[in-house]
Motif scaffolding. Structure first.
Motif, PDB file in Angstrom:
ATOM      1  N   ALA A 193     -47.236   9.530 -44.711  1.00  0.00           N
ATOM      2  CA  ALA A 193     -47.621  10.344 -43.367  1.00  0.00           C
ATOM      3  C   ALA A 193     -48.786   9.326 -42.664  1.00  0.00           C
ATOM      4  O   ALA A 193     -49.826   8.923 -42.410  1.00  0.00           O
ATOM      5  N   LEU A 194     -48.074   8.189 -42.180  1.00  0.00           N
ATOM      6  CA  LEU A 194     -49.234   7.016 -41.511  1.00  0.00           C
ATOM      7  C   LEU A 194     -49.034   7.459 -40.088  1.00  0.00           C
ATOM      8  O   LEU A 194     -47.566   7.617 -39.900  1.00  0.00           O
ATOM      9  N   PHE A 205     -56.108  11.880 -50.888  1.00  0.00           N
ATOM     10  CA  PHE A 205     -54.731  12.359 -51.325  1.00  0.00           C
ATOM     11  C   PHE A 205     -53.784  11.166 -50.996  1.00  0.00           C
ATOM     12  O   PHE A 205     -54.230  10.374 -49.469  1.00  0.00           O
ATOM     13  N   ASP A 221     -58.002  18.853 -53.750  1.00  0.00           N
ATOM     14  CA  ASP A 221     -58.191  18.069 -52.985  1.00  0.00           C
ATOM     15  C   ASP A 221     -58.677  18.686 -51.651  1.00  0.00           C
ATOM     16  O   ASP A 221     -59.944  18.231 -50.468  1.00  0.00           O
ATOM     17  N   PRO A 264     -61.959  19.605 -47.680  1.00  0.00           N
ATOM     18  CA  PRO A 264     -61.989  17.654 -48.769  1.00  0.00           C
ATOM     19  C   PRO A 264     -63.558  17.296 -48.285  1.00  0.00           C
ATOM     20  O   PRO A 264     -63.946  17.356 -47.084  1.00  0.00           O
ATOM     21  N   LEU A 275     -57.318  21.056 -50.020  1.00  0.00           N
ATOM     22  CA  LEU A 275     -56.347  21.750 -48.450  1.00  0.00           C
ATOM     23  C   LEU A 275     -55.871  22.686 -49.044  1.00  0.00           C
ATOM     24  O   LEU A 275     -55.242  23.574 -47.487  1.00  0.00           O
ATOM     25  N   ARG A 284     -55.287   2.509 -47.523  1.00  0.00           N
ATOM     26  CA  ARG A 284     -56.333   4.109 -46.984  1.00  0.00           C
ATOM     27  C   ARG A 284     -56.893   4.834 -47.499  1.00  0.00           C
ATOM     28  O   ARG A 284     -57.620   5.383 -47.077  1.00  0.00           O
ATOM     29  N   ALA A 285     -56.301   4.951 -48.572  1.00  0.00           N
ATOM     30  CA  ALA A 285     -56.635   6.145 -49.738  1.00  0.00           C
ATOM     31  C   ALA A 285     -57.958   6.084 -50.604  1.00  0.00           C
ATOM     32  O   ALA A 285     -59.382   6.191 -50.911  1.00  0.00           O
ATOM     33  N   GLU A 305     -62.396   5.831 -40.574  1.00  0.00           N
ATOM     34  CA  GLU A 305     -63.173   6.335 -38.569  1.00  0.00           C
ATOM     35  C   GLU A 305     -63.459   7.220 -39.329  1.00  0.00           C
ATOM     36  O   GLU A 305     -64.890   8.502 -37.989  1.00  0.00           O
ATOM     37  N   ILE A 306     -62.811   8.826 -39.193  1.00  0.00           N
ATOM     38  CA  ILE A 306     -62.947  10.133 -39.803  1.00  0.00           C
ATOM     39  C   ILE A 306     -64.674   9.783 -39.824  1.00  0.00           C
ATOM     40  O   ILE A 306     -64.735  10.605 -39.393  1.00  0.00           O
ATOM     41  N   GLN A 307     -65.024   9.459 -41.666  1.00  0.00           N
ATOM     42  CA  GLN A 307     -65.953  10.071 -41.820  1.00  0.00           C
ATOM     43  C   GLN A 307     -66.913   8.898 -41.465  1.00  0.00           C
ATOM     44  O   GLN A 307     -68.144   8.937 -41.819  1.00  0.00           O
ATOM     45  N   HIS A 308     -66.656   8.213 -40.233  1.00  0.00           N
ATOM     46  CA  HIS A 308     -67.935   7.395 -39.791  1.00  0.00           C
ATOM     47  C   HIS A 308     -68.805   6.646 -40.609  1.00  0.00           C
ATOM     48  O   HIS A 308     -69.764   6.371 -40.146  1.00  0.00           O
ATOM     49  N   VAL A 359     -61.774   4.690 -48.625  1.00  0.00           N
ATOM     50  CA  VAL A 359     -62.840   5.173 -48.464  1.00  0.00           C
ATOM     51  C   VAL A 359     -63.569   5.407 -49.563  1.00  0.00           C
ATOM     52  O   VAL A 359     -64.075   6.768 -50.019  1.00  0.00           O
ATOM     53  N   GLY A 361     -59.148   6.532 -42.272  1.00  0.00           N
ATOM     54  CA  GLY A 361     -60.523   7.677 -42.876  1.00  0.00           C
ATOM     55  C   GLY A 361     -61.952   7.185 -43.031  1.00  0.00           C
ATOM     56  O   GLY A 361     -62.927   8.178 -42.652  1.00  0.00           O
ATOM     57  N   PHE A 388     -50.106  10.598 -50.053  1.00  0.00           N
ATOM     58  CA  PHE A 388     -49.022  12.198 -49.655  1.00  0.00           C
ATOM     59  C   PHE A 388     -47.814  11.026 -49.717  1.00  0.00           C
ATOM     60  O   PHE A 388     -48.063   9.575 -49.858  1.00  0.00           O
TER      61      PHE A 388
END
Lengths: 275, 261
Positions: free
Chosen positions: B83-84, B77, B51, B71, B53, B144-145, B99-102, B148, B97, B79
């Motif tokens: 990890a929510l 990934f 991944d 990553p 990490l 969530r995974a 959101e983070i990657q726009h 993306v 995900g 988990f």
């Protein structure tokens, strides 16, 4: 069906309505405890003032105190002093929150900053800064800025400590998850660390209310021309106990109202927290 | 089929401890590969390296021929702990995900809606994680995974914390979702039957240091009904794999017991 006929009112209610009514009942009974406690406390105070102490020089009764509040209000003196004190509190509190959160974020994010500031923060937090109030009056004069300085000095340290603790206690697995999506340091900060610190920061605000109010009064006691502390000080010099208690009651009410306000704010800002 | 993931001569140490030695493997595009092995065989470290990490000492990790250094949007990934974010609703957790990657635009939102439906969370979008059961939280974790569009899905014992029945359901659900999403999957588990049931291939890792001991192709027809778990062929696979790792598992259990004392 036998049950339905024996409960004609309840039977016509939907499940949701019944639940809502139950919630209202629960709310009412909780309110009853709170108000019952306040009223009982005042009653005991009144009883002691009238039958035990008797001398109003030693203890003013709640009735006399509340009448003093009304009296001062009618003369316009209460409002005048309240506005001054509130202004001092609000400005000091606002500056302390903003600066406290900012410094807390810095100490949590940058190791050297933390190492440099921690001894000072813990030292000032634990020391009786109140004792320095007269000194602050000397430095900043008898106007509002000396009181603002006292408020800041009392509120800022718990804010810094709580903010830092909130950031540091961010769940490592949440950071890892954000990182696995390629989050930058800034994104981890804004999307993970900051929201996770929010409950700590709000708890710091609630702690700050009480400390800030004490700061205002102590600052005014040390030297002022107006404000609730000034009013209390004047009353105590002429042994006007009802007026002294009037000032204390208004301050206590302010504390209760503001703490309740921040509790509400917590429900709005962190609705995800189990309560 | 084309090679998706190629790992060549991968080595990894944590200080003095040798965690992975000469890992050499290839995973085809769209393949479902499970990794089993005793505790301490480095399988989680391996997954984290793929991944991006975790760093590695030497060797190559290539996805579509490109070296993995950090990553990237081509991998996601899942988990073990879900990890929510407790302050985000199901919807906002699933969207993080993107959101983070726009990439959270209207078509992606539409797709995410479908995805939540696919994992069985329709109608729960506004719920907070604490209002959900363990199985539902893992569905959010999976959504969530998948959100993306990962080409490679890395799953680290995602069902370990679930009870046996929920686990069975989640296994069949995962296969159903994988059939639609068609990403390449690397799946770590302690349950040998879970590995056999889900996978095209099972990699058996040995411990201290972690090495690929054997690669077993699971030749069971898909789609696989749960009844396949009671066929002789299935139990034969499970027995064979257990035979490979039994000694090592005993060693690791003994070691942990000694450490606990």
């Amino acid at each position: 069906m036998a049950q339905a006929t024996s409960l004609p009112v309840g039977a016509t209610l939907t499940h949701a309505e019944r639940r809502q009514r139950a919630a209202v009942r629960r709310g009412l009974s909780r309110a009853a405890f709170t108000w019952g406690s306040v009223i009982a406390g005042l009653a005991i105070w009144q009883f002691i003032g009238v039958y035990v102490v008797k001398n109003s020089l030693f203890l003013a009764t709640p009735v006399a105190s509340i009448m003093a509040v009304g009296d001062l209000w009618a003369k316009g003196e209460m409002q005048k002093n309240m506005i001054v004190s509130f202004e001092e509190f609000a400005i000091g509190f606002a500056i302390a929150i903003v600066a406290g959160i900012f410094v807390g974020l810095l100490t949590a994010s940058f190791e050297p900053v933390k190492l440099i500031l921690t001894p000072w923060i813990s030292g000032f937090y634990a020391s009786p800064i109140i004792a320095l109030a007269p000194l602050l009056i000397l430095w900043f004069g008898v106007g509002i800025w000396s009181k603002i300085a006292v408020v800041i000095s009392l509120v800022i340290f718990p804010m810094i400590i709580n903010t830092e603790a909130g950031i540091i206690h961010t769940d490592a697995s949440l950071i890892e998850a954000a990182r696995s999506f390629g989050a930058t340091r800034l994104q981890i900060f804004t999307k993970v660390a900051l929201p996770s610190a929010a409950p700590y920061i709000l708890a710091g605000l609630r702690l700050g209310v009480g400390r800030g109010l004490i700061g205002v009064v102590v600052g005014e006691l040390a030297g002022a021309r107006a404000g609730l502390g000034f009013l209390i000080n004047n009353a105590s010099q002429v042994f006007n106990m009802p007026q002294l208690f009037a000032g204390v009651i208004v301050l206590a009410l302010a504390g209760i109202i503001m703490t309740a306000f921040f509790q509400r704010l917590e429900i709005v800002l962190v609705p995800w927290k189990p309560r | 089929m084309a090679t998706k993931l190629a790992v060549r001569n991968l080595n990894k140490h944590f200080d003095e401890l040798e965690v992975l030695r000469n890992i050499d493997l290839e995973v085809a595009d769209g393949e479902f590969v499970s990794i089993v092995g005793p505790s301490g065989c480095g399988k989680t470290t391996f997954l984290r390296i793929v991944d991006g990490l975790e760093s590695y000492d030497s060797g190559e990790v290539l996805i579509d021929g490109r070296a993995v250094t950090k990553p990237g949007p081509d991998r996601a990934f899942v988990f073990q702990s879900d990890a929510l974010q407790p302050w985000r609703t199901v919807w906002n957790n699933a969207a993080i995900g993107l959101e983070i990657q726009h990439r959270l635009n209207a078509p992606e939102r539409e797709r995410l809606r479908g995805l939540l439906e696919l994992v069985g969370l329709k109608g729960f979008e506004k719920f907070y994680p604490r209002q959900l059961s363990g199985g539902m939280r893992q569905r959010v974790n999976l959504a969530r995974a998948l959100a993306v569009h990962p080409e490679v899905l890395l799953m680290d014992e995602p069902f370990a914390a679930l009870d046996a029945q929920t686990r069975e359901i989640m296994q069949t659900e995962l296969l159903r979702i994988w059939t639609q999403a068609r990403s390449t999957v690397l799946f770590i588990t302690h349950q040998i039957d879970e590995a056999v049931y889900l996978s095209d291939r099972v990699l058996v890792f040995g411990r201290r240091p972690g090495i690929v001991q054997e690669s077993i192709t699971i030749d069971l027809e898909r789609p696989r009904p749960t009844s396949v778990k009671r066929t002789p062929k299935f139990t034969e696979y499970v027995g064979h794999i257990w035979g490979l790792i039994e000694v090592a598992v005993r060693e690791s259990v003994m070691e942990e017991t000694l450490l606990a004392k």
